[in-house]
Design a protein around this motif. Structure first.
Motif, short mmCIF file in Angstrom:
data_model
loop_
_atom_site.label_atom_id
_atom_site.label_comp_id
_atom_site.label_asym_id
_atom_site.label_seq_id
_atom_site.Cartn_x
_atom_site.Cartn_y
_atom_site.Cartn_z
N UNK A 178 0.82 -1.21 0.00
CA UNK A 178 0.00 0.00 0.00
C UNK A 178 0.85 1.27 0.00
N UNK A 179 2.02 1.16 0.58
CA UNK A 179 2.93 2.31 0.62
C UNK A 179 4.28 1.85 0.10
N UNK A 180 4.91 2.70 -0.65
CA UNK A 180 6.28 2.38 -1.05
C UNK A 180 7.13 2.36 0.20
N UNK A 181 7.93 1.36 0.37
CA UNK A 181 8.79 1.34 1.56
C UNK A 181 9.60 2.62 1.70
N UNK A 182 9.98 3.17 0.58
CA UNK A 182 10.77 4.40 0.63
C UNK A 182 9.95 5.57 1.16
N UNK A 183 8.66 5.48 1.09
CA UNK A 183 7.81 6.59 1.56
C UNK A 183 7.48 6.50 3.04
N UNK A 184 7.68 5.35 3.60
CA UNK A 184 7.24 5.14 4.98
C UNK A 184 7.89 6.14 5.93
N UNK A 185 9.20 6.27 5.84
CA UNK A 185 9.89 7.14 6.79
C UNK A 185 9.52 8.62 6.61
N UNK A 186 9.55 9.15 5.38
CA UNK A 186 9.17 10.56 5.23
C UNK A 186 7.72 10.81 5.69
N UNK A 237 12.74 19.79 14.27
CA UNK A 237 12.84 19.34 12.87
C UNK A 237 12.95 17.82 12.86
N UNK A 238 12.10 17.21 12.09
CA UNK A 238 12.15 15.74 11.99
C UNK A 238 12.36 15.37 10.53
N UNK A 239 13.39 14.61 10.31
CA UNK A 239 13.72 14.27 8.92
C UNK A 239 13.98 12.77 8.77
N UNK A 240 13.80 12.36 7.59
CA UNK A 240 14.20 11.00 7.23
C UNK A 240 15.38 11.13 6.28
N UNK A 241 16.60 11.11 6.82
CA UNK A 241 17.77 11.45 6.02
C UNK A 241 18.16 10.41 4.99
N UNK A 242 17.69 9.22 5.16
CA UNK A 242 18.15 8.19 4.22
C UNK A 242 17.04 7.20 3.96
N UNK A 243 17.28 6.38 2.97
CA UNK A 243 16.30 5.36 2.61
C UNK A 243 16.24 4.31 3.72
N UNK A 244 15.20 3.54 3.72
CA UNK A 244 15.11 2.50 4.74
C UNK A 244 16.35 1.62 4.72
N UNK A 245 16.80 1.30 5.90
CA UNK A 245 17.97 0.44 5.99
C UNK A 245 17.60 -1.00 5.69
N UNK A 246 16.39 -1.34 6.01
CA UNK A 246 15.96 -2.72 5.83
C UNK A 246 14.53 -2.75 5.31
N UNK A 247 14.30 -3.51 4.28
CA UNK A 247 12.93 -3.81 3.86
C UNK A 247 12.86 -5.31 3.65
N UNK A 248 12.16 -5.95 4.54
CA UNK A 248 12.07 -7.41 4.47
C UNK A 248 10.62 -7.82 4.31
N UNK A 249 10.40 -8.78 3.48
CA UNK A 249 9.04 -9.28 3.29
C UNK A 249 8.60 -10.05 4.52
#
Lengths: 331, 540
Positions: A178-186, A237-249
């Motif tokens: 439902x959400x791109x893993x990359x979008x979760x943190x931002x 200030x809250x940021x998501x500086x990088x892509x997820x470190x882990x995406x596991x099914x």
């Protein structure tokens, strides 16, 4: 002619024997099946090495030595711990049992590689239980503790594929969620920042606030009280500086997403004296050089573990999180 | 003469075979450990998937510097992808298999420095042998080599810029290291580590190292028993033939012999093979060449000086002919001299009871034939005994008689005697019997894994009985319809009925023996790499 018959017979026999010698064995590689990146035994070895490194580094508050087995948020946190300990405060131990009780092992042949470990049974993963994220960034690197996060209250870990098989690593832009893993943190950073006003708030926990968000809002409220009607100012200030470190099914088709957030706070013109007893402010003071000033900044290193469900109808759940002050400085 | 040469040839062949078979289990017995090695100066040696366990399990890997130089050598075992990933683009060599029984084959795209220590040339044929390998090794740029060489030269400390020790990586499931020599003992992935595993051997210096892999082997001596049987059979056959022949000669000659002198006038005394050989070699008799005074003349010349008489003298001790005793000196029979020349004087003839046959022309000649017949007749008897049990139950005596026909007995014997043979024989067996029988054979084989040659016999007898319990069998070959009795399922198909009915009557007896020899045959065939279509083996 006749006389030679025995010799001929002998020669034939020798030839037969020679002809019957078989060829040397040939390699018969096993089938190429996906395998977990480590075995249970290797996890134990890794945990032992991690514990050993921590023991040695902790004893000397050696922020370089600890880098051998720590990286990312975990390294930042531990280095901050050393600074605080050097200022005369007690060093909070990182308790890592050597026997991993719950493990999630990535199934991949490339790098980086990931292993998640908890030292307690899933049933007991309440409150104090922690999830350790171990990563191997390249073939010649060791597995390092990337981060650790405490399991949220009342939250249970998602069902994952057994470590003997391994969980599939997904790319940050994996689409079947439902959400791109990359979008979760931002998106989550936005929720933390804007609260219910965030456009993504519905994607996370609905009306309930997860512990991470609730804790952050409590901090805000507390500081707000200090400011009162004074000229003080609080910025966050809250940021998501990088892509997820882990995406596991996960076993149910969803995903476990682990990432880092950085929260930076600036306060100005605040009566800090009243907050000096607050454990967090004690840490801030230690990191800032020993004293609290009325205007200062400090930063948090956050590790958040999300469970992204396979269905769009369900919200993303914050499974575990860690919110630790890792830097501070007077303004 | 031709016959004698043939006998000698067979005897010699028998000796050779016996010797070879014994040697195969002693001198030539394969080592219990299969070792293969290669010498290289590559900083990293990687084994291709499957190489670790190609010789079996567990595997022992050893690496040592050729000149004994100290060097921090490392051996590590990890997933093939991990090892390949760890080595990455660094110059390395890949062990892709064995190029002989004692040498490892190196795929060496970059260096070309590896030399199998087994003495066989390295085969750098990656394209041919490792098409499936997409390791970086294949496209290793040649220029990487010099970069590695320069710093590594004799100055490991400074050459380490490029070299990184794999020791201690979390990815390894097994590891060993040492100065100048490292050994990883008895590593086996076992069942808990399925998948592909590779070994990585690292050598930071440019020192030549020998990498050896060793696997334990189950060594068998498949040639020993068959070789001994064939060899000794040939020898004894030759001896027997020789004795018999000689006996006959003696018998015929006896009349010509001069009792007074004990000399044969027109025929040579019994000879040992050695004598014969000597005779052949010398062209003429050279009695002395054999064994001192106890030898007999090699030639037919009557010129023998009183030695020929010795032969008859031997006979006396023999059970059959006490009279011809020649008081002279006790001597062992000629034939016995061959093996034990020095023992001649002992001449305790009683022991070599059979001697009577050879030297004493008269009685022996007659006896020979008598013992002979029993031999041929014996087998059939035994054969029947073995094969018929199953049928006896159901088959009337009359039926039993029929099968005694040679063709059948032979076939019967096959399965029980030496399980390995049943398969080929069945076809010939049914010769005398009704045609349908071949079918049952064929049908039966698959059901039992093609090992029970005994089955065919069962049907034969029953067929003739045509009664009671076995209608099923009859139906099988003639008309399925009439089938009744305990095995209704049998009738329809040749194979089907056998499968179901077989076990009942013939099952227990036939199942046991045949199954045993068969695997054995298979085992040694496998070990020796003999395919079943290899006629050479079967012919013997």
């Amino acid at each position: 002619m006749r006389r030679s018959s025995p010799m001929v017979l002998g020669a034939v026999l020798v030839a037969l024997l020679a002809a019957c010698t078989s060829a040397p064995p040939k390699p018969e590689p096993a089938a190429t099946t996906p395998v977990p990146v480590v075995t249970e035994a290797q996890i134990t070895t890794i945990m032992t090495a991690l514990t050993g490194t921590l023991e040695v580094a902790d004893a000397a508050l050696d922020s370089d030595a600890v880098a051998a087995r720590l990286e990312g948020p975990a390294l930042d946190v531990r280095r901050a711990d050393y600074v605080v300990a050097a200022a005369g405060h007690e060093l909070s131990p990182v308790t890592i049992e050597r026997d991993a009780r719950w493990t999630v092992v990535a199934q991949t042949t490339t790098w980086p590689r990931v292993v998640l470990v908890s030292t307690t049974q899933p049933d007991d993963l309440i409150g104090t239980a922690r999830i350790l994220v171990l990563r191997q960034d390249s073939p010649r690197d060791q597995y390092r503790l990337w981060g650790s996060a405490g399991l949220g209250s009342g939250i249970s870990v998602p069902e994952m594929t057994v470590p003997e098989v391994g969980s599939q690593l997904l790319p940050p832009n994996h689409k079947n969620l439902p959400i791109l893993p990359a979008d979760v943190l931002p998106w989550y950073a936005d929720v933390l920042k804007n609260g219910d006003a965030s456009e993504h708030v519905e994607s996370f926990v609905g009306t309930d606030k997860d512990g991470m968000r609730a804790g952050l809002e409590a901090t805000r409220r507390k500081i707000g009280e200090r400011i009162g009607n004074g000229p003080g100012k609080y910025e966050e200030t809250i940021e998501a500086p990088e892509e997820p470190a882990v995406v596991l099914a996960t076993a149910d088709g969803g995903a476990l997403v682990v990432g880092r957030l950085t929260t930076t706070v600036q306060v100005k013109e605040i009566d800090v004296g009243a907050t000096a007893d607050d454990p967090m402010m004690v840490r801030v003071a230690a990191l800032a050089g020993g004293t609290l000033t009325s205007s200062m900044t400090w930063g948090y290193t956050d590790v958040v573990v999300f469970k992204v469900p396979p269905e769009a109808t369900k919200p993303v759940v914050v499974v575990a999180y860690a919110h630790t002050v890792t830097s501070a400085a007077p303004l | 003469m031709v016959g004698r040469i043939t006998v000698v040839a067979v005897g010699a062949a028998g000796i050779v075979v016996t010797g070879l078979s014994v040697a195969s289990a002693t001198l030539w017995r394969p080592d219990d450990v299969l070792r293969a090695s290669v010498t290289t100066d590559s900083p990293y040696v990687v084994t291709a998937p499957g190489v670790v366990e190609m010789g079996g399990q567990p595997t022992t890997v050893t690496v040592k510097t050729v000149d004994g130089k100290k060097a921090p050598l490392v051996i590590a075992v990890g997933r093939d992808t991990d090892v390949v990933g760890w080595v990455g683009d660094d110059p390395h060599e890949t062990v892709s298999g064995m190029s002989g029984w004692s040498s490892l084959r190196i795929t060496n795209p970059a260096g070309g420095t590896a030399k199998p220590t087994g003495g066989e040339p390295a085969q750098d044929d990656p394209a041919q042998d490792e098409p499936a390998q997409d390791e970086p090794a294949q496209d290793e740029p040649a220029q990487d080599e010099p970069a590695q060489d320069e710093p590594a030269q004799d100055e490991p400390a400074q050459g380490q810029a490029e070299y990184q020790s794999p020791a201690g990586s979390d990815m390894w499931v097994a590891e060993a290291s040492g100065e100048g020599r490292a050994e990883l003992k008895r590593w086996a992935p076992g069942s808990q580590y399925p998948g592909r595993w590779s070994v990585l051997v690292a050598n930071p210096t440019k020192a030549q190292t020998t990498v050896e892999m060793a696997w334990p082997r189950d060594v068998s001596t498949p040639w020993l028993i068959p070789g001994l049987i064939i060899g000794l059979g040939a020898v004894s056959g030759a001896v027997y033939a020789e004795l018999r022949r000689r006996g006959i000669l003696a018998f015929g000659r006896k009349t010509d012999a001069d009792p007074s002198t004990g000399k044969d006038t027109d025929s040579p005394p019994p000879r040992s093979r050695r004598e014969v050989r000597a005779a052949k070699a010398g062209g003429q008799s050279d009695p002395v060449s054999v064994v001192g005074g106890s030898t007999t003349d090699v030639t037919d010349e009557p010129t023998t000086e009183g030695r020929g008489e010795a032969i008859p003298g031997l006979v006396p001790p023999g059970p059959f002919q006490p009279p011809p005793a020649s008081p002279g000196r006790p001597r062992t029979p000629a034939w016995s001299q061959a093996p034990l020349p020095p023992a001649a004087p002992a001449a305790p003839a009683p022991a070599p009871a059979p001697t009577g046959l050879a030297p004493s022309p008269i009685p022996s000649a007659r006896r020979m034939p008598s013992p002979a017949p029993p031999v041929p007749s014996a087998p059939p008897a035994s054969g029947r005994r073995f094969t018929w049990p199953p049928t006896l139950q159901s088959a009337p005596p009359g039926a039993e008689q029929a099968p005694t026909e040679t063709g059948q007995t032979e076939q019967r014997r096959g399965p029980f005697g030496r399980g390995a043979r049943p398969a080929p024989e069945p076809p010939s067996a049914p010769t005398g019997a009704p045609q349908p029988r071949p079918a049952p054979l064929g049908g039966w084989m698959p059901g039992r894994g093609g090992r029970t040659g005994s089955v065919p016999q069962v049907p034969a007898p029953t067929e003739q009985t045509g009664s009671g319990r076995r209608p099923a069998w009859l139906g099988r070959t003639r008309s399925p319809a009439p089938l009744t009795g305990p095995v209704p399922a049998a009738p329809p198909q040749g194979t089907a009925p056998r499968l179901s009915t077989g076990p009942l009557p013939g099952g227990p007896p036939s199942a046991g023996p045949p199954s045993d020899p068969a695997p054995r045959g298979d085992a040694w065939r496998q070990i020796w790499g003999i395919s079943t279509d290899d006629g050479s083996q079967e012919d013997r």
